[in-house]
Design a protein around this motif. Structure first.
Motif, PDB file in Angstrom:
ATOM      1  N   ARG A  77      51.920  38.392  42.685  1.00 23.96           N
ATOM      2  CA  ARG A  77      53.031  38.418  43.633  1.00 23.96           C
ATOM      3  C   ARG A  77      54.334  37.949  42.970  1.00 23.96           C
ATOM      4  O   ARG A  77      55.406  38.474  43.244  1.00 23.96           O
ATOM      5  CB  ARG A  77      52.734  37.509  44.824  1.00 23.96           C
ATOM      6  N   LYS A  78      54.205  36.967  42.105  1.00 26.48           N
ATOM      7  CA  LYS A  78      55.373  36.317  41.524  1.00 26.48           C
ATOM      8  C   LYS A  78      56.105  37.186  40.515  1.00 26.48           C
ATOM      9  O   LYS A  78      57.331  37.160  40.434  1.00 26.48           O
ATOM     10  CB  LYS A  78      54.948  35.001  40.861  1.00 26.48           C
ATOM     11  N   TYR A  79      55.349  37.998  39.730  1.00 26.46           N
ATOM     12  CA  TYR A  79      56.009  38.588  38.570  1.00 26.46           C
ATOM     13  C   TYR A  79      55.850  40.100  38.386  1.00 26.46           C
ATOM     14  O   TYR A  79      56.649  40.707  37.655  1.00 26.46           O
ATOM     15  CB  TYR A  79      55.506  37.906  37.294  1.00 26.46           C
ATOM     16  N   GLN A  80      54.856  40.743  38.962  1.00 28.20           N
ATOM     17  CA  GLN A  80      54.522  42.101  38.529  1.00 28.20           C
ATOM     18  C   GLN A  80      55.659  43.104  38.748  1.00 28.20           C
ATOM     19  O   GLN A  80      55.971  43.914  37.866  1.00 28.20           O
ATOM     20  CB  GLN A  80      53.252  42.591  39.224  1.00 28.20           C
ATOM     21  N   ILE A  81      56.290  43.082  39.912  1.00 29.35           N
ATOM     22  CA  ILE A  81      57.394  44.002  40.168  1.00 29.35           C
ATOM     23  C   ILE A  81      58.559  43.721  39.218  1.00 29.35           C
ATOM     24  O   ILE A  81      59.184  44.642  38.670  1.00 29.35           O
ATOM     25  CB  ILE A  81      57.837  43.915  41.640  1.00 29.35           C
ATOM     26  N   LYS A  82      58.841  42.443  38.978  1.00 24.22           N
ATOM     27  CA  LYS A  82      59.923  42.084  38.060  1.00 24.22           C
ATOM     28  C   LYS A  82      59.634  42.565  36.644  1.00 24.22           C
ATOM     29  O   LYS A  82      60.520  43.080  35.950  1.00 24.22           O
ATOM     30  CB  LYS A  82      60.144  40.572  38.070  1.00 24.22           C
ATOM     31  N   GLU A 115      58.315  40.369  46.406  1.00 26.76           N
ATOM     32  CA  GLU A 115      57.055  40.013  45.770  1.00 26.76           C
ATOM     33  C   GLU A 115      56.145  41.237  45.660  1.00 26.76           C
ATOM     34  O   GLU A 115      56.234  42.179  46.459  1.00 26.76           O
ATOM     35  CB  GLU A 115      56.328  38.930  46.576  1.00 26.76           C
ATOM     36  N   ALA A 116      55.268  41.206  44.667  1.00 31.94           N
ATOM     37  CA  ALA A 116      54.291  42.277  44.497  1.00 31.94           C
ATOM     38  C   ALA A 116      53.061  42.003  45.356  1.00 31.94           C
ATOM     39  O   ALA A 116      52.929  40.944  45.973  1.00 31.94           O
ATOM     40  CB  ALA A 116      53.885  42.386  43.025  1.00 31.94           C
ATOM     41  N   ARG A 117      52.148  42.961  45.385  1.00 32.22           N
ATOM     42  CA  ARG A 117      50.872  42.772  46.066  1.00 32.22           C
ATOM     43  C   ARG A 117      49.891  42.100  45.121  1.00 32.22           C
ATOM     44  O   ARG A 117      49.982  42.227  43.900  1.00 32.22           O
ATOM     45  CB  ARG A 117      50.310  44.116  46.520  1.00 32.22           C
ATOM     46  N   ASP A 118      48.938  41.385  45.686  1.00 31.81           N
ATOM     47  CA  ASP A 118      47.888  40.771  44.880  1.00 31.81           C
ATOM     48  C   ASP A 118      46.963  41.836  44.305  1.00 31.81           C
ATOM     49  O   ASP A 118      46.686  42.852  44.942  1.00 31.81           O
ATOM     50  CB  ASP A 118      47.054  39.801  45.724  1.00 31.81           C
ATOM     51  N   THR A 119      46.494  41.606  43.100  1.00 32.74           N
ATOM     52  CA  THR A 119      45.443  42.418  42.504  1.00 32.74           C
ATOM     53  C   THR A 119      44.273  41.492  42.205  1.00 32.74           C
ATOM     54  O   THR A 119      44.411  40.544  41.433  1.00 32.74           O
ATOM     55  CB  THR A 119      45.913  43.087  41.200  1.00 32.74           C
ATOM     56  N   THR A 120      43.147  41.746  42.844  1.00 31.66           N
ATOM     57  CA  THR A 120      41.981  40.896  42.641  1.00 31.66           C
ATOM     58  C   THR A 120      40.729  41.660  43.050  1.00 31.66           C
ATOM     59  O   THR A 120      40.807  42.770  43.577  1.00 31.66           O
ATOM     60  CB  THR A 120      42.111  39.588  43.444  1.00 31.66           C
ATOM     61  N   SER A 121      39.573  41.072  42.788  1.00 33.57           N
ATOM     62  CA  SER A 121      38.292  41.677  43.160  1.00 33.57           C
ATOM     63  C   SER A 121      37.783  40.986  44.417  1.00 33.57           C
ATOM     64  O   SER A 121      37.220  39.894  44.352  1.00 33.57           O
ATOM     65  CB  SER A 121      37.277  41.524  42.018  1.00 33.57           C
ATOM     66  N   LEU A 122      37.984  41.626  45.555  1.00 33.53           N
ATOM     67  CA  LEU A 122      37.692  40.995  46.835  1.00 33.53           C
ATOM     68  C   LEU A 122      36.224  40.627  46.981  1.00 33.53           C
ATOM     69  O   LEU A 122      35.867  39.507  47.343  1.00 33.53           O
ATOM     70  CB  LEU A 122      38.123  41.914  47.975  1.00 33.53           C
ATOM     71  N   ILE A 123      35.333  41.566  46.693  1.00 32.93           N
ATOM     72  CA  ILE A 123      33.901  41.303  46.843  1.00 32.93           C
ATOM     73  C   ILE A 123      33.447  40.238  45.856  1.00 32.93           C
ATOM     74  O   ILE A 123      32.748  39.282  46.218  1.00 32.93           O
ATOM     75  CB  ILE A 123      33.092  42.600  46.656  1.00 32.93           C
ATOM     76  N   LEU A 145      43.702  33.071  47.926  1.00 32.20           N
ATOM     77  CA  LEU A 145      43.014  34.355  48.025  1.00 32.20           C
ATOM     78  C   LEU A 145      41.607  34.226  48.597  1.00 32.20           C
ATOM     79  O   LEU A 145      41.133  35.104  49.320  1.00 32.20           O
ATOM     80  CB  LEU A 145      42.941  34.999  46.638  1.00 32.20           C
ATOM     81  N   PHE A 146      40.916  33.123  48.263  1.00 32.30           N
ATOM     82  CA  PHE A 146      39.505  32.949  48.647  1.00 32.30           C
ATOM     83  C   PHE A 146      39.297  31.535  49.199  1.00 32.30           C
ATOM     84  O   PHE A 146      38.657  30.682  48.561  1.00 32.30           O
ATOM     85  CB  PHE A 146      38.589  33.187  47.437  1.00 32.30           C
ATOM     86  N   PRO A 147      39.832  31.271  50.382  1.00 39.09           N
ATOM     87  CA  PRO A 147      39.788  29.899  50.919  1.00 39.09           C
ATOM     88  C   PRO A 147      38.384  29.388  51.211  1.00 39.09           C
ATOM     89  O   PRO A 147      38.194  28.178  51.360  1.00 39.09           O
ATOM     90  CB  PRO A 147      40.624  30.007  52.205  1.00 39.09           C
ATOM     91  N   ASN A 148      37.395  30.283  51.293  1.00 33.63           N
ATOM     92  CA  ASN A 148      36.036  29.846  51.634  1.00 33.63           C
ATOM     93  C   ASN A 148      35.070  29.892  50.455  1.00 33.63           C
ATOM     94  O   ASN A 148      33.864  29.757  50.636  1.00 33.63           O
ATOM     95  CB  ASN A 148      35.490  30.725  52.762  1.00 33.63           C
ATOM     96  N   THR A 149      35.585  30.071  49.244  1.00 29.41           N
ATOM     97  CA  THR A 149      34.748  30.086  48.052  1.00 29.41           C
ATOM     98  C   THR A 149      35.010  28.828  47.234  1.00 29.41           C
ATOM     99  O   THR A 149      36.154  28.373  47.133  1.00 29.41           O
ATOM    100  CB  THR A 149      35.040  31.333  47.190  1.00 29.41           C
ATOM    101  N   ALA A 150      33.966  28.257  46.659  1.00 32.85           N
ATOM    102  CA  ALA A 150      34.103  27.046  45.856  1.00 32.85           C
ATOM    103  C   ALA A 150      34.938  27.322  44.607  1.00 32.85           C
ATOM    104  O   ALA A 150      34.695  28.301  43.898  1.00 32.85           O
ATOM    105  CB  ALA A 150      32.731  26.523  45.459  1.00 32.85           C
ATOM    106  N   ILE A 151      35.906  26.454  44.344  1.00 33.84           N
ATOM    107  CA  ILE A 151      36.760  26.574  43.169  1.00 33.84           C
ATOM    108  C   ILE A 151      36.446  25.412  42.230  1.00 33.84           C
ATOM    109  O   ILE A 151      36.453  24.252  42.649  1.00 33.84           O
ATOM    110  CB  ILE A 151      38.259  26.534  43.533  1.00 33.84           C
TER     111      ILE A 151
END
Length: 422
Positions: A77-82, A115-123, A145-151
């Motif tokens: 989001r922060k940099y890709q379009i720029k 801002e750009a869109r997020d690119t990630t692997s949702l599953i 992006l994944f508030p319910n997954t352990a970080i």
């Protein structure tokens, strides 16, 4: 991983190398559907290439084997379009004979871009037992992006090499002293063009150590064609000895990237005594402070120039060498080992039977495989509630078996991540 190697390849190789010395059996596979029957855990690398990552994740889910992901999750989001806009701006700047007004107008527009869109692997991110972040700043992105997954925080190591070689080796070959060095693949994310622009009218040599960059890449061509007052050198495929000599010959190392996780060459450069200058977009702040290096903004060439001139005027320093030694791959491997043990232990405890045992039950019939496929398709399309509903309504049509047990666990986990809304 090996045809176009990057930071993910480095992390994977170094962890495998060290963990195998502890007695672990670790096998690399780029096959989408490897047989996982003899494995306790799958370790996937890089959430930002969904086509690959999600195939590996689905295979682990279907096999009932827990998996973790070293995420390398950039904040797109922060940099890709720029970054994309900046490359187009530099093409226009070149075509207009580097007319200053062209660049200034384009830079003003760049600073107002959305801002750009997020690119990630949702599953892959949703169903992982743990997501491994290289530092707290990447962990913050993952929590969004994944508030319910352990970080889990698993800092990377730094591959410094104590080679007994001085600056003279590089200086003699390339005929340059007291220069600015930039180590990294030539690509838009690394933002080398902004470094060239920042010092367009300064008589300071810039040396790019470009590694495995393809000579015919458009970005490389644009960098080579950029006209500036000082000398610009492109040094390709350096030996370890020559690279260490380059670090020891340079006055400053600058990595002006739009985003880095964390940009390990900055740490290496500081270790060898360069005055290290790095973009503050990314996770380098989790590894170094203003006592260790100078920070710049990748979208501000004027500010970049000011910092670079200050760094060139300051004496060379190796004050960061002891701190940087703390970021070793051995230390990283110990952290990862603890995460492995926790994940495997929790996974087996949570299930009434081990998914890793070879089942005597018959394999799913084609109709059951089709049923499971329709559920995974709904998940692919982010229709999580519909996937749960499809499973609940359809599973009564099949006799009890291990495959249904596995999907029961999957659906319970998915429902939990949705907050029980289904």
């Amino acid at each position: 991983a090996y045809r176009v190697p990057g930071g993910d390849t480095v992390v994977m190789n170094r962890l495998q190398e060290i963990l195998q010395k502890t007695g672990m059996q670790i096998d690399f596979s780029s096959d989408y559907h490897p047989d996982l029957s003899d494995y306790d855990l799958v370790h996937i690398f890089n959430l930002t290439v969904p086509h690959y990552t999600e195939a590996f994740a689905k295979n682990a889910i279907n096999a009932g084997v827990p998996y973790v992901v070293t995420t390398l999750q950039e904040d797109f989001r922060k940099y890709q379009i720029k970054a994309n806009f900046a490359t187009r701006l530099f093409w226009m700047y070149r075509d207009k004979k580097q007319l200053p007004q062209i660049f200034e107008m384009g830079l003003a527009e760049l600073l107002t871009l959305p801002e750009a869109r997020d690119t990630t692997s949702l599953i892959a991110g949703t169903f992982a037992e743990a997501l491994l972040a290289c530092g707290a700043s990447e962990g913050k992105t993952l929590n969004r992006l994944f508030p319910n997954t352990a970080i889990e925080i698993a800092p990377f190591g730094c591959s410094v090499k104590d080679i007994d070689v001085g600056p003279e080796l590089f200086e003699r070959k390339y005929g340059v002293k007291d220069f600015i060095l930039c180590v990294g693949r030539m690509e838009s994310r690394k933002n080398q063009l902004m470094l060239l622009k920042a010092l367009e009218f300064d008589d300071i040599p810039i040396v790019f150590c470009i590694g495995a960059t393809h000579e015919k890449s458009e970005y490389m061509r644009l960098c080579r064609e950029f006209k500036r007052k000082g000398k610009t050198i492109f040094a390709e495929k350096l030996s370890d000895e020559m690279l260490v000599s380059a670090y020891r010959a340079a006055k400053v190392h600058c990595l002006p990237s739009w985003f880095e996780l964390p940009g390990l060459v900055t740490l290496e450069a500081a270790y060898y005594g360069c005055n290290a200058v790095a973009s503050n977009w990314g996770s380098i702040g989790d590894y170094a402070t203003t006592d260790d290096c100078w920070f710049i903004s990748p979208d501000d060439p004027n500010g970049m120039r000011t910092v670079l001139l200050d760094a060139m005027m300051a004496p060379r320093s190796s004050k960061s060498s002891n701190k940087i030694k703390d970021f070793s791959w051995e230390r990283s491997a110990k952290t990862v080992t603890n995460i492995y043990n926790k994940v495997v232990g929790d996974f087996k405890t949570r299930n009434m039977h081990s998914f890793l045992e070879i089942s005597n039950e018959p394999r799913p019939t084609p109709s059951m495989s089709s049923f499971f496929g329709s559920i995974l398709e709904e998940i692919d399309n982010k229709n999580f509630a519909e996937a749960i509903k499809t499973y609940k309504n359809g599973k009564v049509n099949y006799p009890p078996c291990e495959e249904l047990d596995k999907f029961d666990t999957l659906m319970i986990k998915l429902s939990g991540k949705l907050g029980g809304q289904s």
